[in-house]
Design an enzyme around this catalytic site. Structure first.
Site, PDB file in Angstrom:
ATOM      1  N   LYS A  36      -9.014   2.285  -2.766  1.00 25.84           N
ATOM      2  CA  LYS A  36      -9.308   1.638  -1.482  1.00 25.84           C
ATOM      3  C   LYS A  36     -10.728   1.977  -1.040  1.00 25.84           C
ATOM      4  O   LYS A  36     -11.152   3.132  -1.070  1.00 25.84           O
ATOM      5  CB  LYS A  36      -8.299   2.100  -0.438  1.00 25.84           C
ATOM      6  CG  LYS A  36      -8.385   1.386   0.909  1.00 25.84           C
ATOM      7  CD  LYS A  36      -7.236   1.823   1.814  1.00 25.84           C
ATOM      8  CE  LYS A  36      -7.212   1.089   3.130  1.00 25.84           C
ATOM      9  NZ  LYS A  36      -6.047   1.477   3.967  1.00 25.84           N
TER      10      LYS A  36
ATOM     11  N   GLU B  41       0.829  -1.206   0.000  1.00 24.93           N
ATOM     12  CA  GLU B  41       0.000   0.000   0.000  1.00 24.93           C
ATOM     13  C   GLU B  41       0.866   1.259   0.000  1.00 24.93           C
ATOM     14  O   GLU B  41       1.836   1.367   0.760  1.00 24.93           O
ATOM     15  CB  GLU B  41      -0.893  -0.019   1.241  1.00 24.93           C
ATOM     16  CG  GLU B  41      -1.773   1.196   1.415  1.00 24.93           C
ATOM     17  CD  GLU B  41      -2.620   1.121   2.686  1.00 24.93           C
ATOM     18  OE1 GLU B  41      -3.587   1.890   2.794  1.00 24.93           O
ATOM     19  OE2 GLU B  41      -2.314   0.280   3.561  1.00 24.93           O
TER      20      GLU B  41
ATOM     21  N   CYS C  64      -5.170  -3.216   1.850  1.00 24.89           N
ATOM     22  CA  CYS C  64      -5.034  -3.333   3.303  1.00 24.89           C
ATOM     23  C   CYS C  64      -6.370  -3.565   4.007  1.00 24.89           C
ATOM     24  O   CYS C  64      -6.871  -4.680   4.048  1.00 24.89           O
ATOM     25  CB  CYS C  64      -4.313  -2.115   3.862  1.00 24.89           C
ATOM     26  SG  CYS C  64      -3.550  -2.433   5.488  1.00 24.89           S
TER      27      CYS C  64
END
Length: 546
Positions: free
Chosen positions: A112, A41, A148
């Site tokens: 994300k 990330e 993540c």
């Protein structure tokens, strides 16, 4: 699908350096004939970039770096983490994104979905969440991309933070492989929890998962790596090394590749602290450190970790005995320094202490608290450490533990002095366990046994021990773990069998010491709830305890 797990150690803010690491990994992966190379990330910025994200020029530099990397992706595709301008409203104009680089161009961008805002995470300060994810096509395969937090489900987090389910969306959209690009900080016990999560999510999705984690230390956070690939049954196909850069090639349809061992909790803790210390020193522009070596367990553990992380030649230890220092404290410090091969400078602080006492007698009330005289010894030592730091360019290390920082059993501008607190998130009982592990690891007593068996003492007055002021450390640490890390109330802790008055006293000590911790050096985070950026308590407050 043949995928390379590119576990790199980025430096926050060093866009050019981080891009160069990514370029080298892409070249190695292409040479190995992989179809896709996956990074962690925000690998272009390093994680966490914090308010660097507010600077437009920084975002522009990241976008340029990604476009340049795209030109290197002609033989193999790559997924690279970077911040992207989104044009969204409400002040959050960025997205935490993954760039799909293929055919020499930017082939797509994934954003994300779940933005964490707990503990050390504050992503909604900067980012706008992405829509429900859809798979992308890479080498003819439908690859689901997640970043993540998108992988973390409610059982793993222990609380219901989100209604959305990115992994479920990718499964329902037909993803054949799921990739997770992560920057998951280390904490004791988390490596096994994280691997269990990846395996469980793979079984739930019915698809292999490739999980790539950042490695390295950035400020107080330590990233342990241990990137992995698992098949659709949750069986581990590959695992990268912990606490160092690595590149592992895994075939999601093939037999297991290289699977590195995880190690036990104390081995992980030692490795994490070494990595955090080494990277903090290097990334802050230092090469060497200075610390006070008292002959106690805390400073002994820090000295060993520093020698391991930086080399003994880059560690300077100061022994600064006063009239209250026991003979064995000085001899233990000498034995430890000699065994490690670190330079030890001895400075007796008696004359300085006497000068202060004379001044105090003239300027302060005769009935002043004894702590004024006791703490000046710690402040003399703190000043000497800072003087050596200024004169020789060493980073000063604070050697206090979490139990002391929690209760305020430490001297502001004295033993709290330092550019980094190495064990400031390690409770005292864990310090002793870590010390014994370091000896077992070396096959010899680098930390003398006498250091570990004598009663702990600040040695600021005759026959002083820590337990004159604090409860026994095994009791204190058990209370602190519940009160600080698990946020239990005094009543809840007392119901577990602890004395109510003692728990209330400890809680008041924690609250009263907040002003000290606000001025403390950054402490390497190794527990679930550390004193630092993840615990934001007010200094001026009135806490009415039950």
């Amino acid at each position: 699908m043949k995928i390379a797990l590119a576990q790199i150690n980025p430096t926050v803010g060093d866009v050019a350096g981080n891009a160069a690491k990514a370029a080298a990994a892409i070249e190695r992966a292409a040479s190995a004939g992989v179809e896709l190379v996956v990074f962690g990330e925000l690998c272009i910025t390093g994680y966490p970039p914090r308010d660097l994200l507010i600077r437009p020029s920084f975002i522009e530099a990241c976008e340029r770096a990604v476009r340049e990397l795209a030109t290197r992706c002609r033989k193999t595709a790559a997924l690279v983490g970077f911040p992207r301008r989104s044009g969204a409203s409400a002040g959050r104009t960025l997205e935490n994104a993954a760039a799909l680089l293929a055919g020499g161009d930017l082939a797509g961008v994934h954003v994300k979905t779940l933005l964490p805002t707990y503990d050390v995470f504050d992503e909604t300060r900067y980012f706008h969440p992405g829509p429900a994810p859809r798979p992308v096509t890479v080498a003819g395969r439908k690859v689901g991309v997640s970043i993540c937090e998108d992988l973390w489900d409610r059982p793993a987090l222990g609380r219901a933070l989100y209604e959305d389910d990115p992994v479920g969306h990718l499964r329902d959209a037909g993803a054949e492989i799921i990739v997770n690009m992560s920057a998951s900080p280390f904490q004791a016990g988390k490596v096994a929890v994280r691997e269990d999560l990846v395996r469980r999510q793979a079984r739930r999705a019915g698809a292999p998962i490739v999980y790539v984690n950042q490695v390295g230390g950035n400020d107080e956070l330590i990233f342990d790596g241990f990137s992995m690939a698992v098949d659709a049954r949750g069986d581990v196909l590959a695992r990268a090394r912990g606490f160092e850069e690595d590149l592992v090639v895994a075939d999601t349809a093939g037999p297991p590749a290289r699977v590195e061992p995880i190690g036990d909790d104390l081995a992980q803790l030692a490795a994490a602290l070494r990595l955090g210390l080494r990277d903090y020193v290097a990334k802050c522009g230092f090469r060497s450190v200075v610390l006070g070596l008292s002959g106690g367990a805390d400073s002994a553990v820090v000295a060993v970790l520093a020698a391991d992380a930086l080399g003994a030649e880059n560690v300077l230890a100061l022994s600064m005995p006063s009239r209250y220092s026991s003979p064995h404290s000085l001899s233990d410090a000498r034995r430890l320094a000699s065994g490690l091969g670190v330079e030890l400078v001895e400075i007796r602080i008696g004359p300085l202490h006497e000068a202060y006492e004379k001044l105090f007698a003239e300027a302060l009330p005769a009935n002043r608290p004894a702590t004024a005289d006791e703490n000046i010894q710690a402040r003399i030592r703190g000043n000497l450490i800072m003087a050596f730091s200024n004169a020789l360019g060493h980073l000063p290390l604070a050697t206090g533990n979490k139990s002391e920082l929690a209760t305020g059993y430490c001297t502001l501008y004295g033993d709290m002095n330092g550019g980094l607190s190495v064990i400031g998130d390690v409770p005292k009982t864990m310090v002793y366990a870590l010390a014994r592990h370091l000896n077992e690891e070396a096959g010899k007593d680098r930390i003398p046994e006498s250091v570990l068996t004598k009663p702990p003492s600040a040695e600021l007055r005759p026959d002083q021990t820590d337990q004159d002021t604090l409860p026994p450390y095994d009791v204190l640490d058990a209370i602190l773990e519940r009160y600080v890390e698990r946020e239990r109330s005094v009543e809840e802790i007392a119901r577990e069998g602890f004395d109510t008055d003692l728990v209330r006293r400890v809680a008041r000590m924690v609250a009263a010491a907040e002003y000290k911790r606000r001025q403390a050096a950054p402490a390497l985070k190794v527990t679930a709830r550390a004193f630092g950026s993840g615990r934001r308590m007010p200094v001026a407050c009135r806490l009415n305890l039950p």
